[in-house]
Design an enzyme around this catalytic site. Structure first.
Site: not given
Ligand code: SAH
Length: 454
Positions: A285, A314, A335, A383, A410
């Site tokens: 973030q 995620y 992830e 997320d 988001c």
């Molecule tokens: N929760 C974390 C990341 C949120 S951003 C934080 O707060 O920092 C969203 C994340 O989802 C990213 O790291 C991206 O790489 C991942 N992502 C995107 N598509 C995805 C999917 N289909 N399955 C799992 N992760 C995914």
């Protein structure tokens, strides 16, 4: 219908803002979008172009201006979108973000009166970003760093990026001067020539550690030692310098080839009392202090019990799951970016957390695997990126019957769409809390609680 010709001038009232911050004007029901025009302003608008359903106009003269207008903003921040809300005072930005969520829930989910909470402000409203991805291009034959004008790839040179930590701006300007001095060539995307495409800088908010990533078109880096020496001498906080080679011609910033040029391949930050190692390809973030508020709200919504099994979907580098792991029985994270999963595992270790398991894969696939393995989560935290949740993910999440879904979003549009699905499948939306992670920009972030209806 009125016939519009380019350069026609109309005297009009601005009635609304688009979600990207353009003023909305209507002439006989036909909408025009106007940059740098705020609701309640009366303007003389010049017609720029018109299409079937809407057109674009430009302010010719302000006849009245909004009491919420910020007048000392550098207009390049609006033109480039660095701060596309920078002309609106901060209190109004917060109201506008909440209003967008209210409208989307009303339109998409038929929840006209849902009590969306007031937007929680960001502790810092400028100089907050911990990451910058700065394009490098030649302007009149000189290597420049800056930002693209909206909807174009024309570089506007910028030195003060306004919403970035100033230490990041200093690194970018110093690197720019160094590249000029060493005679390195800026990337030319039209001819696919030149060398330096982007400079990406990350700075850990709590520790001040800096990572610099040079994104180049080719591997061979002329005078690399001079560049590394000068940078690390000037900025002792630099712990990592990486090179990413991107040979493609598309818009993606990073290619697949990574090399460490100096130091480590990560920097360390602290969030909510835990240490996090962050590698270059991992998501983190950009507004750390505001993200701490967001995570705290998410954890509050989860109403955790010591026996709870929690899924952190995620999960990035594990920031959400590891923040709550000590309050529950076990955390399972998923992830898709392998490097981020490596960070998450390492971050569990660094913080002596032994009840967190991280898996690399797509959330929609891994969620179904967990289901068949008999993992029964009480709380699922999601997320996702802007496109929201996959239908397969929603089905598995509902099937497993978790007590609560804590949804961090988001993108309020895909969030509202997903709320409809969850409600059809036996969950009810209980709370929606916007948290402003992106002051001066149109981006909206929220955390919501959905609970299983008994
Ligand atoms: N929760 C974390 C990341 C949120 S951003 C934080 O707060 O920092 C969203 C994340 O989802 C990213 O790291 C991206 O790489 C991942 N992502 C995107 N598509 C995805 C999917 N289909 N399955 C799992 N992760 C995914």
């Amino acid at each position: 219908m009125t016939n519009f010709n380019k350069n026609d001038i109309f005297e009009v009232d601005v009635i609304d803002l688009t979600h990207e911050g353009a003023g909305v004007v209507k002439i006989d029901g036909y909408p025009f979008f106007v940059e740098n025009a705020l609701p309640s302003e009366r303007i003389k608008m010049r017609v720029l172009k018109t299409g079937k359903k809407f057109g674009f106009g430009k302010v010719d003269t302000y006849l009245t201006t909004s009491p919420h207008r910020v007048t000392d903003i550098n207009l390049d921040y609006l033109r480039t979108g660095i701060a596309d809300f920078g002309h609106l005072d901060y209190g109004e930005q917060l109201k506008f973000k909440r209003k967008q969520i209210v409208e989307l829930l009303s339109k998409t989910a038929r929840k006209a009166d849902f009590p969306v909470a007031e937007t929680i402000p960001s502790p810092d409203v400028t100089k907050y970003r911990n990451k910058a991805s700065i394009p490098v291009r030649a302007v009149n034959g000189v290597l420049e760093t800056g930002f693209f004008r909206k909807h174009s790839h024309a570089l506007v040179p910028v030195e003060d990026f306004f919403i970035q930590q100033p230490e990041i701006d200093e690194v970018v300007v110093f690197a720019r001067d160094l590249l000029r001095k060493c005679g390195l060539k800026a990337y030319n995307e039209v001819e696919n020539t030149g060398f330096m495409r982007n400079i990406v800088v990350r700075r850990a908010h709590a520790t001040g550690e800096i990572m610099v990533i040079f994104v180049t078109r080719k591997v061979a880096f002329f005078k690399v030692d001079n560049v590394l020496n000068a940078l690390t001498t000037q900025f002792p906080a630099i712990k990592s310098i990486m090179q990413n080679v991107n040979t493609t011609t598309g818009n993606a910033i990073f290619g697949s080839d990574w090399q460490v040029l100096y130091g480590q391949d990560f920097i360390t930050d602290v969030m909510l009392g835990h240490k996090y190692e962050i590698s270059a390809p991992s998501f983190y973030q950009v507004n750390t202090k505001a993200a701490e508020i967001l995570y705290t709200k998410a954890i509050e919504f989860a109403d955790l019990q010591p026996s709870d099994i929690v899924i952190d979907a995620y999960s990035g580098i594990g920031t959400i799951g590891l923040s709550l792991a000590q309050q529950v029985a076990h955390v399972y994270g998923v992830e898709v970016v392998a490097t981020a999963v490596e960070n998450a595992r390492r971050n569990a270790e660094v913080n002596a957390i032994t009840n967190a398991t991280y898996v690399t894969g797509k959330a929609e696939t891994v969620m179904a695997d967990w289901l068949s393995e008999g993992i029964k989560p009480d709380v699922i935290v999601v997320d996702p990126p802007r496109k929201g949740l996959d239908e397969a993910f929603i089905k598995s999440a509902v099937h497993v019957g978790a007590r609560s879904i804590v949804y961090i979003s988001c993108n309020a549009a895909t969030f509202a769409r997903d709320v409809v699905r969850f409600e059809e499948l036996g969950y009810a939306l209980e709370k929606v809390q916007p948290v402003d992670l992106f002051p001066q920009t149109h981006h909206v972030e929220l955390v919501a609680l959905l609970q299983r209806v008994k």
